[in-house]
Design a protein around this motif. Structure first.
Motif, mmCIF file in Angstrom:
data_model
loop_
_atom_site.group_PDB
_atom_site.id
_atom_site.type_symbol
_atom_site.label_atom_id
_atom_site.label_comp_id
_atom_site.label_asym_id
_atom_site.label_seq_id
_atom_site.Cartn_x
_atom_site.Cartn_y
_atom_site.Cartn_z
ATOM 1 N N PHE A 41 0.806 -1.219 0.000
ATOM 2 C CA PHE A 41 0.000 0.000 0.000
ATOM 3 C C PHE A 41 0.842 1.275 0.000
ATOM 4 O O PHE A 41 0.303 2.362 -0.204
ATOM 5 C CB PHE A 41 -0.933 0.012 1.217
ATOM 6 N N LEU A 42 2.141 1.140 0.208
ATOM 7 C CA LEU A 42 3.000 2.317 0.306
ATOM 8 C C LEU A 42 2.995 3.177 -0.965
ATOM 9 O O LEU A 42 2.956 4.411 -0.876
ATOM 10 C CB LEU A 42 4.429 1.871 0.663
ATOM 11 N N PRO A 43 3.029 2.591 -2.187
ATOM 12 C CA PRO A 43 3.049 3.425 -3.396
ATOM 13 C C PRO A 43 1.673 3.806 -3.936
ATOM 14 O O PRO A 43 1.575 4.389 -5.016
ATOM 15 C CB PRO A 43 3.794 2.538 -4.405
ATOM 16 N N THR A 44 0.601 3.488 -3.198
ATOM 17 C CA THR A 44 -0.734 3.828 -3.701
ATOM 18 C C THR A 44 -0.932 5.340 -3.731
ATOM 19 O O THR A 44 -0.207 6.094 -3.062
ATOM 20 C CB THR A 44 -1.833 3.180 -2.844
ATOM 21 N N HIS A 45 -1.906 5.776 -4.484
ATOM 22 C CA HIS A 45 -2.134 7.210 -4.674
ATOM 23 C C HIS A 45 -2.437 7.921 -3.367
ATOM 24 O O HIS A 45 -2.035 9.066 -3.165
ATOM 25 C CB HIS A 45 -3.283 7.421 -5.661
ATOM 26 N N GLU A 46 -3.148 7.257 -2.462
ATOM 27 C CA GLU A 46 -3.559 7.908 -1.211
ATOM 28 C C GLU A 46 -2.484 7.875 -0.131
ATOM 29 O O GLU A 46 -2.587 8.584 0.872
ATOM 30 C CB GLU A 46 -4.827 7.234 -0.666
ATOM 31 N N LEU A 54 9.886 10.143 -3.255
ATOM 32 C CA LEU A 54 11.154 9.428 -3.436
ATOM 33 C C LEU A 54 11.095 8.031 -2.833
ATOM 34 O O LEU A 54 11.703 7.090 -3.351
ATOM 35 C CB LEU A 54 12.299 10.219 -2.804
ATOM 36 N N HIS A 55 10.369 7.895 -1.739
ATOM 37 C CA HIS A 55 10.197 6.591 -1.096
ATOM 38 C C HIS A 55 9.395 5.662 -2.001
ATOM 39 O O HIS A 55 9.754 4.501 -2.210
ATOM 40 C CB HIS A 55 9.492 6.786 0.245
ATOM 41 N N LYS A 56 8.318 6.190 -2.560
ATOM 42 C CA LYS A 56 7.498 5.395 -3.471
ATOM 43 C C LYS A 56 8.307 4.936 -4.680
ATOM 44 O O LYS A 56 8.251 3.766 -5.087
ATOM 45 C CB LYS A 56 6.291 6.204 -3.931
ATOM 46 N N GLN A 57 9.061 5.857 -5.256
ATOM 47 C CA GLN A 57 9.848 5.541 -6.450
ATOM 48 C C GLN A 57 10.946 4.525 -6.152
ATOM 49 O O GLN A 57 11.284 3.680 -6.985
ATOM 50 C CB GLN A 57 10.468 6.816 -7.011
ATOM 51 N N GLY A 108 14.631 -1.982 5.708
ATOM 52 C CA GLY A 108 14.536 -0.918 4.720
ATOM 53 C C GLY A 108 15.397 -1.200 3.515
ATOM 54 O O GLY A 108 16.252 -2.110 3.524
ATOM 55 N N LEU A 109 15.181 -0.436 2.460
ATOM 56 C CA LEU A 109 16.010 -0.551 1.270
ATOM 57 C C LEU A 109 17.443 -0.135 1.616
ATOM 58 O O LEU A 109 17.665 0.845 2.334
ATOM 59 C CB LEU A 109 15.472 0.346 0.162
ATOM 60 N N VAL A 110 18.398 -0.876 1.114
ATOM 61 C CA VAL A 110 19.801 -0.587 1.412
ATOM 62 C C VAL A 110 20.246 0.638 0.616
ATOM 63 O O VAL A 110 20.285 0.615 -0.611
ATOM 64 C CB VAL A 110 20.692 -1.795 1.090
ATOM 65 N N ASN A 111 20.560 1.710 1.336
ATOM 66 C CA ASN A 111 21.081 2.926 0.706
ATOM 67 C C ASN A 111 22.395 3.319 1.377
ATOM 68 O O ASN A 111 22.923 2.578 2.220
ATOM 69 C CB ASN A 111 20.050 4.066 0.762
ATOM 70 N N ARG A 112 22.928 4.443 1.025
ATOM 71 C CA ARG A 112 24.238 4.848 1.539
ATOM 72 C C ARG A 112 24.229 4.941 3.065
ATOM 73 O O ARG A 112 25.144 4.436 3.728
ATOM 74 C CB ARG A 112 24.638 6.205 0.942
ATOM 75 N N PHE A 113 23.237 5.609 3.628
ATOM 76 C CA PHE A 113 23.188 5.806 5.078
ATOM 77 C C PHE A 113 23.175 4.463 5.809
ATOM 78 O O PHE A 113 23.902 4.276 6.783
ATOM 79 C CB PHE A 113 21.953 6.630 5.437
ATOM 80 N N MET A 132 17.579 8.837 3.432
ATOM 81 C CA MET A 132 16.244 8.633 3.993
ATOM 82 C C MET A 132 16.071 7.203 4.509
ATOM 83 O O MET A 132 16.762 6.292 4.071
ATOM 84 C CB MET A 132 15.178 8.918 2.922
ATOM 85 N N ALA A 133 15.152 7.042 5.424
ATOM 86 C CA ALA A 133 14.787 5.709 5.893
ATOM 87 C C ALA A 133 13.726 5.164 4.946
ATOM 88 O O ALA A 133 12.553 5.513 5.051
ATOM 89 C CB ALA A 133 14.258 5.763 7.326
ATOM 90 N N LEU A 134 14.133 4.325 4.028
ATOM 91 C CA LEU A 134 13.242 3.807 2.989
ATOM 92 C C LEU A 134 12.695 2.449 3.421
ATOM 93 O O LEU A 134 13.062 1.401 2.889
ATOM 94 C CB LEU A 134 13.999 3.692 1.656
ATOM 95 N N TRP A 135 11.799 2.461 4.395
ATOM 96 C CA TRP A 135 11.263 1.202 4.912
ATOM 97 C C TRP A 135 10.550 0.432 3.805
ATOM 98 O O TRP A 135 9.775 0.991 3.031
ATOM 99 C CB TRP A 135 10.291 1.466 6.055
#
Length: 356
Positions: free
Chosen positions: A240-245, A251-254, A277-282, A317-320
């Motif tokens: 449900f995270l990338p839904t319109h509502e 950036l998290h949705k993308q 979360g998604l593995v990013n630099r932080f 960002m924390a991209l859960w």
């Protein structure tokens, strides 16, 4: 197994409460109107902020909904370890031109004040994360007509939920995005959680209350699988995270389907408690050194995460996200519920056909 809880929503689909502004009233209302159980996330909000969202949600739907509350954390953090981590994050603060947050900004997340609101303005369902509420809390909510759920990551935790008098247990597999709902935050057990199907089967044998399965679920066929394993319903968050509502940052949705972010990992880097979360630099740079100190680290890094989002930098960002994030679909939340229901019906039909 009592069906009183699941009778509240026609479809066995629960929208997970995602704190940090993602589970907004518009999202919960859309899910409720489509036949699922929508949830508001009270975590990181004031009691009045929670109340205002409840009022807004009630103006959008007359269907039953839920509110999720974080349980207070014991003060077990080592101040020296938090101070060392703050020094390690000094470069991040310089880079994003902000100050680090105050790690002593509060431990209870306004728990008692939120309970007062929920007793005075009862909602259909309340769920708890990070432990089990006292039996007195559960009984108080029952007296105002509220169903109570609590998350568990092991059969032992599920038994504790049942002993507290809860109406159902949310069995959270290690695949789940965001914070693990473990009842005790012990670094020795990091990464040792059970996969969802194994967990559901074990919890189903351990307790007699309804089981809601959560963790990495993105398709109706997966919902059919956890229902076959003994769950009464399935809880989906990342789907449900990338839904319109959804109130998630663009950036998290993308990032959910961005080729730059190929996998998830459990980390303490952003909050001091294991969260996927998604593995990013932080996460890569600070995850190995983050102390077991929630919510101290959460408060410490909050300005950094906000500054990264404002700067358009998903690497800070924390991209859960759950393990199924690559299967994310962008569409209205109500439509997603309809699609999931169709996939669930097709999977059940296929199973029935194969059983003949």
């Amino acid at each position: 197994m009592s069906s009183a809880l699941t009778d509240l929503f026609p479809l066995p689909i629960v929208q997970a409460p995602m704190a940090g502004g993602i589970s907004v009233p518009q999202l919960a209302a859309a899910v409720c109107e489509a036949g699922g159980l929508g949830f508001l996330a009270a975590g990181y909000k004031t009691a009045d902020g929670m109340y205002q969202e409840i009022k807004q949600l009630r103006s959008l739907t007359s269907r039953p909904f839920g509110v999720n509350v974080f349980l207070p954390h014991p003060d077990l953090a080592d101040p020296a370890a938090v101070d060392v981590y703050a020094h390690q994050l000094a470069g991040e603060a310089t880079w994003y031109e902000t100050e680090l947050g105050d790690p002593e900004s509060g431990r209870d997340d306004g728990f008692e004040a939120k309970l007062v609101v929920l007793r005075d303005n009862p909602v259909p369902v309340v769920s708890f994360h990070f432990g089990v509420p006292d039996r007195e809390v559960v009984d108080t909510l029952h007296r105002v007509g509220t169903f109570v759920l609590a998350a568990a990551t092991t059969p032992e935790e599920a038994r504790a939920v049942e002993r507290a008098g809860a109406d159902g247990v949310i069995a959270q597999g290690i695949e789940a995005g965001g914070h693990q709902g473990t009842h005790r935050d012990t670094p020795e057990t990091d990464g040792s959680g059970l996969g969802l199907l194994s967990l559901v089967a074990q919890v189903r044998e351990a307790v007699d209350i309804p089981v809601v399965a959560a963790g990495g679920l993105m398709r109706g066929g997966q919902i059919a699988a956890v229902l076959a394993a003994g769950a009464a319903a399935a809880q989906l968050g990342t789907a449900f995270l990338p839904t319109h509502e959804s109130g998630a940052h663009a950036l998290h949705k993308q990032a959910l389907t961005n080729p730059l972010f190929v996998r998830t990992e459990l980390t303490r880097a952003f909050t001091g408690r294991p969260a996927r979360g998604l593995v990013n630099r932080f996460l890569r740079e600070h995850g190995p050194y983050a102390p077991a100190a929630y919510p101290d680290v959460h408060h410490l890094t909050a300005p950094l995460r906000k500054a990264a989002a404002k700067a358009g930098d998903p690497q800070g960002m924390a991209l859960w996200a759950g393990q199924g994030h690559r299967m994310a679909r962008e569409m209205p939340a109500g439509r997603l519920v309809e699609v999931l229901a169709g996939e669930l019906a097709a999977a059940r039909a296929a199973l029935a056909g194969g059983a003949r």
